[in-house]
Design a protein around this motif. Structure first.
Motif, PDB file in Angstrom:
ATOM      1  N   MET A 291       3.000   2.264  -1.101  1.00  0.00           N
ATOM      2  CA  MET A 291       1.990   1.267  -1.421  1.00  0.00           C
ATOM      3  C   MET A 291       1.861   0.238  -0.307  1.00  0.00           C
ATOM      4  O   MET A 291       0.748  -0.142   0.095  1.00  0.00           O
ATOM      5  CB  MET A 291       2.347   0.558  -2.732  1.00  0.00           C
ATOM      6  CG  MET A 291       1.601   1.124  -3.924  1.00  0.00           C
ATOM      7  SD  MET A 291       2.392   0.672  -5.460  1.00  0.00           S
ATOM      8  CE  MET A 291       2.516  -1.082  -5.316  1.00  0.00           C
ATOM      9  N   PHE A 292       2.998  -0.212   0.200  1.00  0.00           N
ATOM     10  CA  PHE A 292       2.957  -1.186   1.298  1.00  0.00           C
ATOM     11  C   PHE A 292       2.280  -0.592   2.533  1.00  0.00           C
ATOM     12  O   PHE A 292       1.483  -1.250   3.200  1.00  0.00           O
ATOM     13  CB  PHE A 292       4.369  -1.674   1.640  1.00  0.00           C
ATOM     14  CG  PHE A 292       4.855  -2.706   0.689  1.00  0.00           C
ATOM     15  CD1 PHE A 292       4.257  -3.960   0.649  1.00  0.00           C
ATOM     16  CD2 PHE A 292       5.895  -2.445  -0.174  1.00  0.00           C
ATOM     17  CE1 PHE A 292       4.692  -4.924  -0.243  1.00  0.00           C
ATOM     18  CE2 PHE A 292       6.339  -3.402  -1.065  1.00  0.00           C
ATOM     19  CZ  PHE A 292       5.737  -4.641  -1.103  1.00  0.00           C
ATOM     20  N   ASN A 293       2.608   0.677   2.817  1.00  0.00           N
ATOM     21  CA  ASN A 293       1.964   1.360   3.940  1.00  0.00           C
ATOM     22  C   ASN A 293       0.460   1.391   3.756  1.00  0.00           C
ATOM     23  O   ASN A 293      -0.309   1.153   4.687  1.00  0.00           O
ATOM     24  CB  ASN A 293       2.477   2.801   4.056  1.00  0.00           C
ATOM     25  CG  ASN A 293       3.839   2.855   4.697  1.00  0.00           C
ATOM     26  OD1 ASN A 293       4.339   1.831   5.155  1.00  0.00           O
ATOM     27  ND2 ASN A 293       4.433   4.025   4.721  1.00  0.00           N
ATOM     28  N   TYR A 294       0.042   1.686   2.517  1.00  0.00           N
ATOM     29  CA  TYR A 294      -1.385   1.795   2.225  1.00  0.00           C
ATOM     30  C   TYR A 294      -2.077   0.455   2.438  1.00  0.00           C
ATOM     31  O   TYR A 294      -3.135   0.372   3.067  1.00  0.00           O
ATOM     32  CB  TYR A 294      -1.571   2.279   0.789  1.00  0.00           C
ATOM     33  CG  TYR A 294      -3.020   2.451   0.405  1.00  0.00           C
ATOM     34  CD1 TYR A 294      -3.772   3.493   0.954  1.00  0.00           C
ATOM     35  CD2 TYR A 294      -3.635   1.584  -0.481  1.00  0.00           C
ATOM     36  CE1 TYR A 294      -5.091   3.655   0.626  1.00  0.00           C
ATOM     37  CE2 TYR A 294      -4.957   1.733  -0.824  1.00  0.00           C
ATOM     38  CZ  TYR A 294      -5.696   2.773  -0.265  1.00  0.00           C
ATOM     39  OH  TYR A 294      -7.002   2.933  -0.587  1.00  0.00           O
ATOM     40  N   MET A 295      -1.433  -0.600   1.929  1.00  0.00           N
ATOM     41  CA  MET A 295      -2.025  -1.931   2.093  1.00  0.00           C
ATOM     42  C   MET A 295      -2.176  -2.282   3.565  1.00  0.00           C
ATOM     43  O   MET A 295      -3.189  -2.832   3.997  1.00  0.00           O
ATOM     44  CB  MET A 295      -1.158  -2.980   1.379  1.00  0.00           C
ATOM     45  CG  MET A 295      -1.337  -2.903  -0.114  1.00  0.00           C
ATOM     46  SD  MET A 295      -0.731  -4.312  -1.025  1.00  0.00           S
ATOM     47  CE  MET A 295       0.976  -4.323  -0.805  1.00  0.00           C
ATOM     48  N   GLU A 296      -1.159  -1.938   4.342  1.00  0.00           N
ATOM     49  CA  GLU A 296      -1.201  -2.215   5.774  1.00  0.00           C
ATOM     50  C   GLU A 296      -2.355  -1.449   6.432  1.00  0.00           C
ATOM     51  O   GLU A 296      -3.096  -1.980   7.259  1.00  0.00           O
ATOM     52  CB  GLU A 296       0.127  -1.822   6.405  1.00  0.00           C
ATOM     53  CG  GLU A 296       0.371  -2.496   7.732  1.00  0.00           C
ATOM     54  CD  GLU A 296       1.681  -2.043   8.326  1.00  0.00           C
ATOM     55  OE1 GLU A 296       2.448  -1.356   7.636  1.00  0.00           O
ATOM     56  OE2 GLU A 296       1.917  -2.376   9.492  1.00  0.00           O
ATOM     57  N   LEU A 297      -2.493  -0.191   5.994  1.00  0.00           N
ATOM     58  CA  LEU A 297      -3.543   0.665   6.540  1.00  0.00           C
ATOM     59  C   LEU A 297      -4.917   0.063   6.273  1.00  0.00           C
ATOM     60  O   LEU A 297      -5.758  -0.062   7.175  1.00  0.00           O
ATOM     61  CB  LEU A 297      -3.448   2.043   5.876  1.00  0.00           C
ATOM     62  CG  LEU A 297      -3.775   3.260   6.730  1.00  0.00           C
ATOM     63  CD1 LEU A 297      -2.687   3.493   7.742  1.00  0.00           C
ATOM     64  CD2 LEU A 297      -3.958   4.464   5.833  1.00  0.00           C
ATOM     65  N   VAL A 298      -5.123  -0.352   5.009  1.00  0.00           N
ATOM     66  CA  VAL A 298      -6.418  -0.933   4.627  1.00  0.00           C
ATOM     67  C   VAL A 298      -6.664  -2.217   5.405  1.00  0.00           C
ATOM     68  O   VAL A 298      -7.756  -2.466   5.936  1.00  0.00           O
ATOM     69  CB  VAL A 298      -6.445  -1.193   3.104  1.00  0.00           C
ATOM     70  CG1 VAL A 298      -7.695  -1.968   2.703  1.00  0.00           C
ATOM     71  CG2 VAL A 298      -6.392   0.125   2.361  1.00  0.00           C
TER      72      VAL A 298
END
Lengths: 304, 208, 320
Positions: free
Chosen positions: B191-198
């Motif tokens: 989830m943290f990776n995804y947020m960073e990506l966005v």
């Protein structure tokens, strides 16, 4: 060369400072630790008897501890009970030796004060005075007798038996007719969410009120725990009953003689606790009857 | 020695966000999986780690000029072990219930890579005050990670928070099971990776 | 080489001492060869020669109890004798608790009309079996990585390739056995007698660093080729919590030398197994199409969770 000396001196100083720090902290905390442990056990015992903060124990409640030792003299094995005796007659403790068939063998006065008796090493040194080598004695277990005024209120039995993973440490309270008053799990390392549920009220309280006759033959059933019974088990003492009084009584009488309902997904843990409790009470009932008959025949002025 | 130019606030927030020991550095994962079943456990172990990190950082920053470079690592180990022993004894004496709950993990703080790493990277090069704030940041970051995981697992597994019944029922017993710790941490990391990506995508879109 | 030789001598001495400590498992009477548990509620006594049938079949000639409860006799419902009259099987009314050593007393053993005195026999579980169960327990049933969640940092760090995983596992096993045995020795003979238990963390971590250093030096001198292969992992060993957890567990549970050896060996091999399993899957994962947010650590954690769930199936299993 000079460098090595510097390193050695530096390390030595660091070690010394560290050792000093740890040593002083140990000295400070050790007493507090022992005291807290004692208080915790005491609180658990009173809680089992139904005394809580809001409902404190009466002032004439006394707890006496009996220590049981196994004495070996060559091939002959006997049991030694350390019994608290009434103060006045030298006070303190006496050792009563009983043979395996329940016959009285011998009794000794022990030179130990009630304050020191909870320390295993103090007890051992007091016993060594009366039990000279080649006699060997091994600590076996202890029982706490709760006395309210002049009558025995309950026996508190600490016990330990193997669970599903490691050992389960319990404290059991039974009344003089060996009916269970309460069960408390002191320590366990079962799987969280599964076996560790033995700590929940709806499991522990199932044992409450089971008679000696029932407990001798008690078993574990895999049927699901009925909803009304679960509600009844989870109501805590002291709090207001969410269930009406009449209903509580009918539920109690309905499930009084039922087997123990196993926890979902933890039948082995449930079985372990049930069998452990069963064995503890059976052994205790057998022993305390023998001990009581010896005490009354020998006129030992026991405190409990 | 390059002393840090960051302010105290930056040092603390760095430990909690940018260099979060659990989610970003992926260090000291054992307790994050092992005993993160409740929020309380996370807070207690977090306090223990905070204490050890702050005191070890300060000690090393204080004596950094006297440490011979060749015995640097043994000195770090000895310092950490000493403070772990101290907190272990104190917890065992004054908070026996919480101590029992955490089991062997308090003693295992001694092997946490995060503490040694901070001593090596930060404390041995900086002054006592900034080491102190850095230690606070790292400790709080660890605690935050533990509390977040504990929050999710306690809420979903037992329906409670800090032992208070919130939901009134138990949504998914699975989350209390020991193995669920792995899933929890893994999914959160994703989830943290995804947020960073966005976040990065938006940033790039803005720049364009 | 000389250092290694000395170490072996030391280990041998340790083994001999511990053998004495454990003591023999032989029964104490010259006419009785062996005692053992059988099924759930039977005890078998094997005599050196044939015994009289009338004596052997008389239930009142035997008493049995659990060792800590000598006053509570277990109820014997039947005794049967084998055809060559050398083996008597006691059948009990209830199931026996085999974790507890039992004591059987056979009064006035009578063989060919002669009385051979009374025998007090200890009945125990097979000790080697117990040791083996500790080994398997630490290795699989209570695997340190998948059921106790220790050593995860190193576990995720080096489980990318099979070759590194095996290298790390072997190095780790070597170091943990050496350091755990030293820790056990120091704890039993120095820390406990002098009531210095509170120093255990410092002492254990010191011993771990020491054994890592020792293995490093020895390997470098004795076999540089091996050092080249495994030297890299030595540094990582200290960062692994298992290596400090094992001595702490040994200290808590009061194991003897053999049991400690088995537990530490099991812990090391268990770590090796965990690494190998994980690296096999992660090598395959390289070829799979993982969503970008899950790449790297997140998917590794989910995988480890699946392994942990399957290892939960071993939980509570008992061997022997």
């Amino acid at each position: 060369m000079k460098e090595i000396i510097r390193i050695t001196i530096g390390l030595t100083v660091t070690c010394l400072v560290a050792a000093l720090l740890m040593g002083s902290v140990f000295i400070v905390t050790d007493k507090a630790k022992k005291h807290n442990e004692h208080v915790n056990v005491q609180r658990a015992m009173l809680g089992l008897l139904g005394y809580t903060k809001g409902h404190p124990a009466p002032s004439d409640l006394r707890l006496y501890t009996i220590y049981r030792y196994i004495i070996e003299d060559g091939a002959i094995r006997t049991l030694g009970y350390m019994l608290p005796v009434v103060r006045g007659e030298q006070g303190g403790y006496q050792l009563v030796v009983i043979d395996l068939d329940g016959q009285f063998v011998n009794r000794f006065k022990l030179n130990i004060t009630p304050e020191k008796v909870s320390e295993a090493s103090e007890r051992a040194s007091a016993l060594k005075v009366v039990l000279k080598p080649p006699k060997i004695f091994v600590y076996s277990d202890s029982t706490i007798v709760a006395k309210l005024g002049k009558k025995r209120l309950a026996y508190l039995l600490p016990g330990k038996f193997p669970g599903f993973k490691t050992f389960i440490d319990v404290m059991l309270a039974i009344d003089p007719s060996f009916k269970i008053i309460g069960l408390e799990i002191m320590e366990q390392e079962e799987d969280p969410g599964l076996g560790a549920e033995i700590n929940q009220d709806y499991f522990k309280n199932q044992f409450k009120g089971k008679s000696f006759e029932k407990i001798k033959k008690i078993n574990v059933t895999k049927e699901p725990l009925p909803e009304e019974y679960k509600k009844y088990l989870e109501t805590k003492k002291g709090k207001e009953f969410p269930l009406p009084k009449g209903v509580v009584d009918t539920i109690r009488s309905k499930y009084q003689d039922k087997d123990i309902y196993a926890l979902t997904g933890a039948t082995i843990s449930s079985q372990a606790v049930t069998n452990g409790v069963k064995n503890m009470i059976r052994k205790f009932a057998y022993r305390i009857n023998r001990l009581d008959s010896v005490i009354s025949r020998q006129h030992i002025p026991v405190a409990f | 020695m390059p002393a840090t130019t960051k302010t105290n606030f930056q040092l603390v927030s760095n430990g909690i966000l940018n260099d979060n020991p659990i989610f970003r550095l992926a260090l000291s994962m054992c307790p994050a999986v092992g005993i993160s079943t409740t929020v309380m456990n996370g807070i207690m172990l977090g306090i223990a780690v905070l204490f050890v990190q702050v005191f070890s950082s300060c000690t090393i920053a204080l004596i950094k000029d006297y440490i011979h470079p060749r015995i640097r690592i043994p000195t770090y180990t000895l310092t950490i072990a000493t403070w772990v022993t101290v907190i272990d004894l104190v917890l065992a004496a004054y908070m026996p219930a919480a101590y029992k709950e955490m089991g062997i993990f308090v003693k295992l703080i001694v092997a946490f890579a995060i503490i040694t790493m901070r001593l090596e990277v930060f404390a041995c090069k900086n002054s006592v005050p900034s080491s102190f704030w850095d230690g606070i940041g790292m400790g709080l970051g660890f605690m935050a990670g533990m509390v977040v995981i504990g929050f999710v697992r306690e809420l979903l597994g037992m329906g409670t928070i800090l032992g208070h019944d919130v939901l009134g029922f138990r949504p998914l017993l699975f989350f209390v099971l020991p193995a669920a710790g792995f899933f929890c941490v893994g999914i959160m990391m994703a989830m943290f990776n995804y947020m960073e990506l966005v976040y990065n995508r938006k940033k790039r879109a803005k720049e364009r | 080489m000389k250092i290694l030789g000395r170490k072996f001598i030391f280990l041998n001495i340790l083994v001999i001492i511990s053998l004495f400590l454990i003591g023999g498992c032989k029964p104490e009477h010259r006419f009785v060869k062996k005692t053992a548990f059988k099924d759930t509620n039977k005890i078998v006594i094997e005599f050196a020669g044939p015994v009289d049938e009338a004596w052997a079949k008389n239930r009142s000639n035997y008493t049995a109890c659990e060792k800590p409860d000598p006053d509570i006799r277990l109820k014997i419902i039947d005794v049967s004798l084998s055809a060559d009259k050398k083996k008597a099987t006691l059948v009990f009314a209830d199931d026996l608790n085999k974790n507890q050593p039992h004591v059987v007393t056979a009064t006035k053993i009578s063989s060919e009309g002669k009385s051979l005195g009374t025998a007090i026999l200890n009945v125990k579980k097979f000790y080697l079996g117990y040791l083996f169960s500790i080994l398997i327990g630490a290795m699989i049933i209570n695997n340190f990585v998948f059921t106790k969640y220790l050593g995860l940092c190193v576990f995720f760090g080096v489980s990318q390739k099979k070759s590194t995983a095996v290298g790390m596992g072997i190095t780790f096993t070597l170091v943990i056995v050496a350091s755990a045995m030293m820790s056990w020795f120091i704890y039993q003979f120095v820390l406990r007698p002098y009531r210095l238990d509170f120093l255990q963390i410092v002492v254990f971590i010191g011993l771990v660093s020491l054994s890592v250093q020792a293995v490093d030096t020895i390997l470098r001198k004795v076999n540089p080729l091996l050092f080249k292969a495994f030297g890299v992992y030595l540094v990582l060993v200290i960062a692994n919590c298992i290596i400090i957890a094992v001595p702490l567990i040994l200290a808590d549970n009061e194991y003897n030398a053999w049991e400690s050896l088995m537990l530490s060996l099991g812990a090391g091999l268990g770590f090796l197994i965990a690494l190998f399993l994980m690296s096999s899957v992660r090598e395959r994962l390289e070829l799979a199409n993982v969503p970008p947010t899950y790449r790297g650590l997140p998917i590794a954690f989910v995988l480890a969770g699946l392994f942990a769930l399957s290892f939960l199936g071993f939980s509570g299993m008992s061997i022997f």
